[in-house]
Design a protein around this motif. Sequence first.
Motif, mmCIF file in Angstrom:
data_model
loop_
_atom_site.group_PDB
_atom_site.id
_atom_site.type_symbol
_atom_site.label_atom_id
_atom_site.label_comp_id
_atom_site.label_asym_id
_atom_site.label_seq_id
_atom_site.Cartn_x
_atom_site.Cartn_y
_atom_site.Cartn_z
ATOM 1 N N LEU A 290 62.813 38.439 21.315
ATOM 2 C CA LEU A 290 62.533 39.864 21.162
ATOM 3 C C LEU A 290 63.725 40.675 21.652
ATOM 4 C CD1 LEU A 290 58.920 40.082 22.698
ATOM 5 C CD2 LEU A 290 59.511 39.928 20.263
ATOM 6 N N THR A 291 63.996 41.766 20.946
ATOM 7 C CA THR A 291 64.879 42.791 21.499
ATOM 8 C C THR A 291 64.041 44.045 21.695
ATOM 9 O OG1 THR A 291 65.579 43.487 19.275
ATOM 10 C CG2 THR A 291 66.962 41.889 20.430
ATOM 11 N N MET A 292 64.318 44.752 22.787
ATOM 12 C CA MET A 292 63.544 45.922 23.151
ATOM 13 C C MET A 292 64.271 47.192 22.724
ATOM 14 S SD MET A 292 60.866 44.661 24.662
ATOM 15 C CE MET A 292 60.205 46.157 25.423
ATOM 16 N N VAL A 304 52.275 41.121 25.516
ATOM 17 C CA VAL A 304 52.845 41.442 24.208
ATOM 18 C C VAL A 304 51.702 41.884 23.297
ATOM 19 C CG1 VAL A 304 54.155 40.593 22.229
ATOM 20 C CG2 VAL A 304 54.686 39.764 24.530
ATOM 21 N N TYR A 306 50.254 43.201 19.444
ATOM 22 C CA TYR A 306 50.427 43.171 17.994
ATOM 23 C C TYR A 306 49.280 43.941 17.368
ATOM 24 C CZ TYR A 306 50.621 41.208 13.235
ATOM 25 O OH TYR A 306 50.676 41.046 11.877
ATOM 26 N N VAL A 314 55.256 37.667 27.725
ATOM 27 C CA VAL A 314 56.684 37.448 27.901
ATOM 28 C C VAL A 314 56.892 36.308 28.898
ATOM 29 C CG1 VAL A 314 58.829 38.451 28.788
ATOM 30 C CG2 VAL A 314 57.297 39.826 27.356
ATOM 31 N N THR A 342 57.687 44.114 14.040
ATOM 32 C CA THR A 342 57.648 45.045 15.162
ATOM 33 C C THR A 342 56.421 44.767 16.026
ATOM 34 O OG1 THR A 342 58.800 46.776 13.935
ATOM 35 C CG2 THR A 342 57.544 47.466 15.852
ATOM 36 N N LEU A 343 56.635 44.545 17.302
ATOM 37 C CA LEU A 343 55.585 44.332 18.286
ATOM 38 C C LEU A 343 55.750 45.378 19.380
ATOM 39 C CD1 LEU A 343 55.897 40.433 18.659
ATOM 40 C CD2 LEU A 343 54.443 41.697 17.073
ATOM 41 N N VAL A 345 55.673 45.584 23.870
ATOM 42 C CA VAL A 345 55.542 44.941 25.169
ATOM 43 C C VAL A 345 55.079 46.008 26.162
ATOM 44 C CG1 VAL A 345 56.730 43.761 27.055
ATOM 45 C CG2 VAL A 345 57.323 43.229 24.676
ATOM 46 N N ALA A 354 59.231 46.543 20.411
ATOM 47 C CA ALA A 354 60.043 45.322 20.456
ATOM 48 C C ALA A 354 60.119 44.760 19.045
ATOM 49 C CB ALA A 354 59.436 44.298 21.406
ATOM 50 N N THR A 355 61.213 44.079 18.746
ATOM 51 C CA THR A 355 61.414 43.499 17.421
ATOM 52 C C THR A 355 61.666 42.003 17.546
ATOM 53 O OG1 THR A 355 62.385 45.558 16.620
ATOM 54 C CG2 THR A 355 62.787 43.586 15.308
ATOM 55 N N VAL A 356 60.991 41.225 16.708
ATOM 56 C CA VAL A 356 61.229 39.776 16.669
ATOM 57 C C VAL A 356 62.566 39.526 15.975
ATOM 58 C CG1 VAL A 356 60.398 37.546 15.847
ATOM 59 C CG2 VAL A 356 58.760 39.290 16.606
#
Length: 365
Positions: A290-292, A304, A306, A314, A342-343, A345, A354-356
């Motif tokens: 993930l990037t935030m 996390v 969805y 995490v 797109t998720l 956190v 956050a993005t996968v």
Amino acid sequence: MASLQTPLYSACLDQSARMTEFAGWSMPVQFGGIKQEHQAVRERAGLFDISHMGKFTLTGPGVIAALQRLVPSNLERLAPGLAQYTVLLNPQGGIIDDLIVYLKSPLGAAVETVALIVNAATTDKDKIWLVEHLAGSGIDLVDESRDRALISLQGPAAAALLQPHVALDLSTLGRFAHQDTQVLGQPGWLARTGYTGEDGFEIMVAPAMAEGLWQALTAAGAVPCGLGARDTLRLEAAMALYGQDIDDTTSPLEAGLGWLVHLPEKGDFIGRAVLEAQKADGMQRRLVGLTMAGRHIARHGYPVLYQGDAVGTVTSGTLAPTLNLPIALAYVPPAAAKIGQTLEVEVRGEPRPATVVKRPFYRAS
């Protein structure tokens, strides 16, 4: 009970290390600062005391054949002087530990010799498991965990800094290769392995030699680094940390380690039926990168979300020094694991985007 001390404990204190207790050992968490040490490894070379790690030597008939029953990787691929990263599995397909298997003798020799490097926190557990499952095989396990020093030199300049101090021509040693050689004129062993995402070497020597080698490498320009930088470096490279990202409840397929599961090439091994079922039926969760958005850092244990529902947790997270971006690893259901998904956190009670993304977050050029 007092923490154990590695042969480099005094040298680390002399270089103003801030110490912490880790897996029963007193270890340096940082010297000049985590970001500085991290960038030293990415740009030139960093030096780590990893003498706390477990070190086993197995000798006897059929060592590789015996280990084949304990891991999902096909160790018969190995030639003398090569190594395999793999995992010990329990009957539920969970990971007892991740480790590296180093074959020293010819495969099929009357007496095979294999070295194992395991995690410090699981050394005792691993030893018990191995002794139990090798019982009656004629294989001897020697635990050298406290009898040998282990130093890791990592970074693009690692080979140039190490070469003057070893007899072996390092250009002949490929990735995941290893060899006995002379280190500072004395017997030693080194492997082209590491835990940072960079080129580098792990060097095993007698405890009495450790401080001299450490001083020689720091004098040559290697920057002393602690556990803090080791953690940020491995996370940028998306390397799993045992006890956080993987443990005895996670399978290698769930953890994205399917590349070390060699089902078609192997006979039976502990946990095989579970992995076959996961391959056939799919998994309930997967480890994703993930990037935030913004500067919000996802820490270990954060929920996390969805589509508004909590679906995972995490396992590791940090502000990546090289990328200047918050990154994390987390387990989520397959529906939430697609690249680009797109998720959210939950950071201090607030949902943050956050993005996968594809792993690793960083790859050496």
